[in-house]
Design an enzyme around this catalytic site. Sequence first.
Site, PDB file in Angstrom:
ATOM      1  N   SER A 208       0.850  -1.190   0.000  1.00  0.00           N
ATOM      2  CA  SER A 208       0.000   0.000   0.000  1.00  0.00           C
ATOM      3  C   SER A 208       0.883   1.237   0.000  1.00  0.00           C
ATOM      4  CB  SER A 208      -0.904  -0.001   1.229  1.00  0.00           C
ATOM      5  OG  SER A 208      -0.172   0.432   2.351  1.00  0.00           O
ATOM      6  N   LYS A 209       0.240   2.375  -0.082  1.00  0.00           N
ATOM      7  CA  LYS A 209       0.982   3.638  -0.151  1.00  0.00           C
ATOM      8  C   LYS A 209       1.923   3.819   1.032  1.00  0.00           C
ATOM      9  CE  LYS A 209      -1.210   6.766  -3.234  1.00  0.00           C
ATOM     10  NZ  LYS A 209      -2.471   7.370  -3.528  1.00  0.00           N
ATOM     11  N   ARG A 210       1.526   3.261   2.162  1.00  0.00           N
ATOM     12  CA  ARG A 210       2.360   3.409   3.353  1.00  0.00           C
ATOM     13  C   ARG A 210       3.726   2.715   3.189  1.00  0.00           C
ATOM     14  NH1 ARG A 210      -0.896   0.793   7.265  1.00  0.00           N
ATOM     15  NH2 ARG A 210      -2.562   1.183   5.787  1.00  0.00           N
TER      16      ARG A 210
END
Length: 469
Positions: free
Chosen positions: A239-241
Amino acid sequence: MIVTRFAPSPTGYLHIGGLRTALYSYLWAKKNGGKFLLRIEDTDLKRNSLEAAKAIEEAFRWVGLKQDGDIYYQSKRMNVYKEHIQKLLNEGKAYYCYMSKDELDALREEQMKAKQRPRYDGRYRDFTGTPPSGVEPVVRIKTPISETITFSDGIKGEISVKTDEVMDDFIIARSDGTPTYNFVVAVDDHYMGITDVIRGDDHLSNTPKQIVVYKAFGWDLPKFYHVPMILNPQGKKLSKRDGAMDVMEYKKEGYLPEVLLNFLVRLGWSHGDQEIFTMDEMLEFFDPKDINKSASAYNAEKLLWLNAEFIKNMSYVRFEKELIYFGLDLKNVDKKEVLIDALRERAKTLKEFSQKAGAILERPASYEAKAVKKFLKANAKEVAKEFVNYLNGYKEDLDIPADYEKLIVGFLEQYNLKLKDIAQIIRIAIVGSAVSPSIYDIMCIIGKDELEIRVNNLIQFMEKRDEQN
Ligand code: GLU
């Protein structure tokens, strides 16, 4: 000839997972003297935008994976799909289904109650009566009943599915006439002459449906390679994290395109322990049969390490070219080679490089309070003034960093000082903080006149400070 393709849906940006399958497809085609094609899957007009398609094309240009020929846009091929849907209807291989949404919902509910897998029950498959009025029909394809579809996946091995268990007569055209995903993919892959389909294994469940379409037309199947996903270090969906998802974010963060390609080629494929590949080496060694069977983990530190390795060895010309994107124009910087060499070991990204270079090339707007407190003690002003005097009277060449070292040595001798008495003063004067590359390098980069100006500015600052105390 091997022909591969990358077929992104333009719903946003080019995802790094997508870039990886694109790279694999590119390498496999090019290594075999084949073709790599690009197809934008933009049939879903509600979700796709022209802008997103342009963003994907821009990302492709940045990484330098050039497709052969023109880009295919599915939205421009609607007539081809319609013709082919009609062909299957004419041949009795597809049929109109007039089931309303309410009827479908009722069927699904019934099946769920009976603990059955929800599926279309084929009620219009052999329908010859008068169609109900007021329903715009969809078109469904006749999926073979009680058959096993088998295909050999170049990564996963042999895959067999029973049609009754995983499929029904799925829709190939919606009631508004627009074709559906699995249908257009098969039609396009056939007409584009795709021999090898390399894509993410999230598409594995689509493949049997696409095979039903191939078989309905009597077309040969391409070879399939379903590449395992990229996961985060915790083994979850990336994910973006975990890192940027958009390929162009990597550009903004100061990564080099070939670094991203190196990083991605190794995520799920390897050639011994080799970490760094030139494009020629990737082409020489890559083979999709060596792609890992299990998912691979994204490793942000490794990407950073790789980028730092490339930056260490990058040519001056390339630096100058790449830094323009970060607002740093080295054209008129006299000592740009000294600047580059002073920073190439210290900056892991081009963004970091440009910030550090900016701190040297521009006069400091302020001085870091902590450094001032720690290093600019009472006698610092005097030392700085003595240095300016010495500099003014200095007649030797000041051209390379070693010349500045001689200057400092001479100064320290004359005033009977130690290096630590002047080094931090010079650093703070030049970059505004006590952290910088070698003082000889940074003095050389800005040159004698600018050095004098900056030390004088610091003297003024100290004078003001002392007045206030
Ligand atoms: N358009 C699909 C996607 O973006 C890829 C289809 C394919 O590779 O077959 O995931």
